[in-house]
Write an enzyme that holds these catalytic residues in place. Structure first.
Site, mmCIF file in Angstrom:
data_model
loop_
_atom_site.group_PDB
_atom_site.id
_atom_site.type_symbol
_atom_site.label_atom_id
_atom_site.label_comp_id
_atom_site.label_asym_id
_atom_site.label_seq_id
_atom_site.Cartn_x
_atom_site.Cartn_y
_atom_site.Cartn_z
ATOM 1 N N GLU A 426 30.410 41.843 41.197
ATOM 2 C CA GLU A 426 29.413 41.460 40.181
ATOM 3 C C GLU A 426 28.407 40.464 40.745
ATOM 4 O O GLU A 426 27.912 39.578 40.033
ATOM 5 C CB GLU A 426 30.101 40.928 38.918
ATOM 6 N N GLY A 427 28.092 40.642 42.026
ATOM 7 C CA GLY A 427 27.130 39.783 42.712
ATOM 8 C C GLY A 427 27.844 38.823 43.635
ATOM 9 O O GLY A 427 28.466 37.860 43.178
#
Length: 645
Positions: A426-427
Site C-alpha cells: 500500500e505504498g
C-alpha cells in the site's frame, strides 16, 4: 471495436510516467489540511484541537460490535493453527461473515454494520492482534476491495448489486500490481478492450491479497483510446468465476502466512460495461482516493502490535531477573520499554485522530492518512525489533518451540516477520516519501512550477516568476516569527506535566521546515525531484511533528474525559522528548549527509567496479528470470481459486 490480443507492455518515459501519476492525484484542495499547513510552516492547532470524537450513537454501535468481535476471536480463533497451517480455517471466515465483520464499513441500508472509520480501525486492531492474517483479510476486502471504491465512485445500481453481497457473503480483492509494474502504473499492461456492451480483459496481476478466495475483484486495466472511448487506466468489478479468470498461484511469504495472496490471469474475460467503476481513465484516481482512508487500516494493525509489544515487554521484563534485579530496571532494557510505551501512545493518537478526521469529513486527510501509514509502519517495526531484543534468545525462538519445551509461547519473532510487509505494501516507505513530498510542495509548484520546468516558454516562465514573487513576498515573512516563541502560547496544555512547550516547539519547527524546503527549491529548482534523500527527511520531520501534535491533543482529550489523563500527559511528554531528538538529527542530515557519494558508489556497483567485493560466496538463489513472464494468453496452470461458501 472487436476484441483483440493486447499489445506488448507500453514503453514509458520518465516524464510520461510522472504525467500519469500527476493526472491521477487530486489537483485541488477544497478542504483544509492540518498536515499541508504544517509543511507550509503554519501550525493550525485549531484543525485538530479540541480532538474530534464520535457521536454517542456511533460509539454505542461500535462498542457493541467490538464486544462481539472480542468474544469471537478469543473463543473461535486459534492463532497458532493459522500460523502452522498457513491458512485461516473456513469456519473462522464463515463465523466472521455471520458476525458481519465483512460489512463493517458498508452502510446499514445495504446490509452492513455502518461503523465509523474510528471503530472500523479499532475492530481491525482487535482482530489483527489475534491473527494479523485475519486483519489483512478484513481490511483488503473493505478498505481497498469492492466496498470502498463503490462507496466513493459507484452508481446506485452498482451499490445495490454488489454491496449486500460484500456485507455478508462475498470476499473482494483489489488488483493493480503486475509482475513488471509496481509503483509506476504508467506501464500497466493489462488491457480492457471495448467490444459492444462489454470490455474484454487480458493480462496478469500479481500479489492479489484475498485473490485466492475472492468472489469479486476490483481490477485496474488500460482501455485503448478509440472512437467513442476516452481510454486510459480504468476500474472494473469482475466476478472471479467468470470464464477466463485463473488464479495461477497462491503466494507464500516470510510473514502473514495465513493470507490468501495470489497471481491472477485474465484471458479474454468479458466484463459488462455496467461493471465499470467511474469513467474511463479514472482508475488511478479511484485507487488513490480509495487509499486516502484505506491506508489507515495499516496504522490500526501497527497500534495493535505496539500494544502487544508493551504487554509482553512489561510482563517479561518484570519476571526475568539478571544481576539481582528484574531486567526492566536495567537502563539498557528500560529505555527500550519506555520507547515502546511512548510510541504506542503516539501511534494510537495518530491513528485515532486521522480516523476521526476521516469520519467528520471537514478536512482533506490525504497527507494525514499517508503520514499515518508511513510513520506507523516504520515505528511498529522498530518496536517489534526492540521486543525481540528484550526477549533475547527467546525472542528469536518460535512460539511453537517455546511451547514444546514448556515455556509461554510468545510469538515475538512472528510479529517481526508479520510487520515487515507494512513498510512495503500500500505504498512502500520510499514511495510514501515521494507521494507526501509532492503534496507537501504543492503550493510551491502551483505558483513556481512553470519557473523550474525546462520545457516551458520564456513567457510562461516570466508569468510564473511574477506569481511566485507575489506569493513568496507574503509567505516568507510569516516564517520568521510565530506563537512558538511566546512562553505563554498553548497554555491550556500546561498541567502537572507541561505539554505546551512541545507544541511551541512544533510551531517553531514547522516554520523551520518550510524555510528549509524553500531554500532547497531555490538551490536545486528543477533537480529538486531527484533529491529523494532530502525529500524523505523533510517528510520524516513532518511525520514527527504530526505525531507530536496528535499525542498532545490526545493527552488533553483523555484528561478532559477523566480517563488516565495524568498518565497520558506523561506518555505524551516522553514521546515528544524522544521525537524532538529524532527531528534534530533529521535536520542535521538535511545538509550533512552522503547522498552525493552514495550516487557515485551506486554507479560503481552497477558498472561492476566493485564486483570483486562479491567474491568468496555462493549464491543459493534458484534459477529463473528476475521477473516472471506475464505475456497475455490462456493459462497453462491449474486454477487454485478457492471460494469459501
Amino acid at each position: 471495436m472487436s476484441a483483440s490480443t493486447p499489445s506488448s507492455r507500453p514503453a514509458v518515459t520518465e516524464r510520461e510516467a510522472r504525467e500519469v501519476a500527476e493526472a491521477a492525484r487530486e489537483q485541488h484542495w477544497r478542504k483544509p489540511s492540518f498536515a499541508k499547513e504544517l509543511f507550509l510552516g503554519r501550525f493550525r492547532l485549531d484543525l485538530i484541537h479540541p480532538h474530534p470524537v464520535p457521536d454517542d450513537e456511533a460509539a454505542q454501535r461500535g462498542e457493541e460490535f467490538l464486544a462481539k468481535l472480542r468474544d469471537f476471536v478469543e473463543t473461535k480463533v486459534d492463532p497458532a493453527r493459522i500460523e502452522r497451517d498457513a491458512r485461516i480455517p473456513d469456519e473462522v471466515i464463515d463465523g466472521l461473515k455471520e458476525l458481519g465483520a465483512f460489512g463493517m464499513k458498508i452502510d446499514t441500508k445495504y446490509g452492513g454494520l455502518g461503523l465509523t472509520q474510528v471503530y472500523y480501525n479499532k475492530a481491525l486492531s482487535l482482530a489483527g492482534s489475534a491473527s494479523p492474517a485475519i486483519g489483512v483479510l478484513l481490511s483488503a476486502h473493505q478498505s481497498i476491495g469492492v466496498p470502498q471504491p463503490l462507496k466513493l465512485f459507484g452508481t446506485q445500481e452498482q451499490k445495490e448489486r454488489f454491496l449486500p453481497r460484500c456485507a455478508r457473503t462475498d470476499i473482494s480483492a483489489f488488483l493493480l500490481t503486475e509482475p513488471d509494474v509496481g509503483s509506476d502504473p504508467a506501464r500497466l499492461a493489462t488491457t480492457a478492450v471495448p467490444d459492444g456492451d462489454d470490455y474484454v480483459l487480458d493480462g496478469v496481476k500479481l500479489w492479489t491479497t484475498n485473490g485466492v478466495v475472492a468472489d469479486l475483484l476490483v481490477v485496474m486495466a488500460r482501455v485503448p483510446r478509440s472512437e467513442g472511448h476516452k481510454g486510459g487506466i480504468t476500474a472494473f468489478v469482475v466476478e472471479t468465476n467468470s470464464p477466463g479468470v485463473t488464479v495461477e498461484n497462491r503466494n507464500a511469504f516470510m510473514g502473514l502466512r495465513g493470507i490468501e495472496n495470489g497471481v491472477t490471469r485474465f484471458h479474454q474475460v468479458r466484463v459488462p460495461a455496467a461493471n465499470r467503476v467511474g469513467e474511463e481513465g479514472q482508475g488511478l484516481k479511484i485507487a488513490l482516493t480509495t487509499l486516502n482512508t484505506g491506508r489507515l487500516s495499516l496504522p490500526a494493525s501497527c497500534v495493535a502490535a505496539g500494544k502487544w509489544c508493551l504487554k509482553i515487554a512489561r510482563e517479561w521484563s518484570a519476571a526475568r531477573e539478571q544481576w539481582g534485579k528484574p531486567v526492566a530496571h536495567h537502563e539498557a532494557v528500560g529505555s527500550k520499554i519506555s520507547f515502546i510505551a511512548a510510541t504506542t501512545f503516539a501511534l494510537e493518537a495518530v491513528t485515532d485522530l486521522a480516523s476521526q478526521m476521516a469520519d467528520e469529513d471537514r478536512n482533506d486527510i490525504r497527507i494525514e492518512g499517508a503520514l499515518a501509514k508511513l510513520y506507523a509502519s516504520e515505528m511498529a517495526w522498530t518496536m517489534a525489533d526492540e521486543l525481540v531484543q528484550i526477549r533475547g534468545g527467546r525472542g528469536f525462538e518460535t512460539a511453537e518451540s517455546l511451547r514444546a519445551r514448556g515455556e509461554k509461547g510468545v510469538p515475538a519473532e512472528q510479529l517481526l516477520r508479520d510487520l515487515r510487509i507494512n513498510r512495503i505494501f500500500e505504498g512502500s516507505t520510499e514511495i510514501m516519501h515521494l507521494l507526501i513530498a509532492r503534496e507537501a510542495v504543492d503550493a510551491h509548484l502551483s505558483v513556481a512550477g512553470d519557473l523550474i520546468d525546462p520545457e516551458k516558454s520564456l513567457g510562461d516562465k516570466a508569468k510564473a516568476g511574477a506569481n511566485a514573487g507575489a506569493f513568496y513576498a507574503k509567505w516568507l515573512p510569516k516564517l520568521v516569527a510565530g506563537p512558538g516563541q511566546l512562553p505563554t502560547s498553548y497554555g491550556e496544555f500546561k498541567r502537572e506535566v507541561d505539554l505546551s512547550a512541545h507544541l511551541r516547539y512544533v510551531e517553531r519547527t514547522a516554520r523551520k521546515l518550510a524555510r528549509s524546503t524553500f531554500y532547497a527549491m531555490s538551490r536545486w529548482q528543477g533537480r529538486m525531484e531527484s533529491k529523494q534523500g532530502f525529500l524523505g527527511r523533510i517528510v520524516d520531520i513532518g511525520a514527527e511533528l504530526f505525531a507530536m501534535s496528535a499525542a498532545c491533543v490526545r493527552a488533553e482529550l483523555l484528561r478532559s474525559q477523566g480517563e488516565n489523563g495524568r498518565e497520558a500527559y506523561q506518555l505524551a511528554d516522553v514521546f515528544c522528548r524522544q521525537s524532538r531528538i529524532r527531528v534534530e538529527e533529521l535536520f542535521t542530515r538535511l545538509w550533512t549527509n552522503t547522498d552525493d557519494l552514495d550516487r557515485k558508489v551506486v554507479k560503481g556497483v552497477l558498472s561492476g567496479t566493485y564486483e570483486w567485493l562479491e567474491r568468496g560466496i555462493v549464491d543459493p538463489s534458484g534459477e529463473g528470470p528476475w521477473i516472471a513472464d506475464a505475456t497475455p494468453g490462456p493459462s497453462q496452470k491449474e486454477n487454485v481459486h478457492r471460494p469459501i461458501r
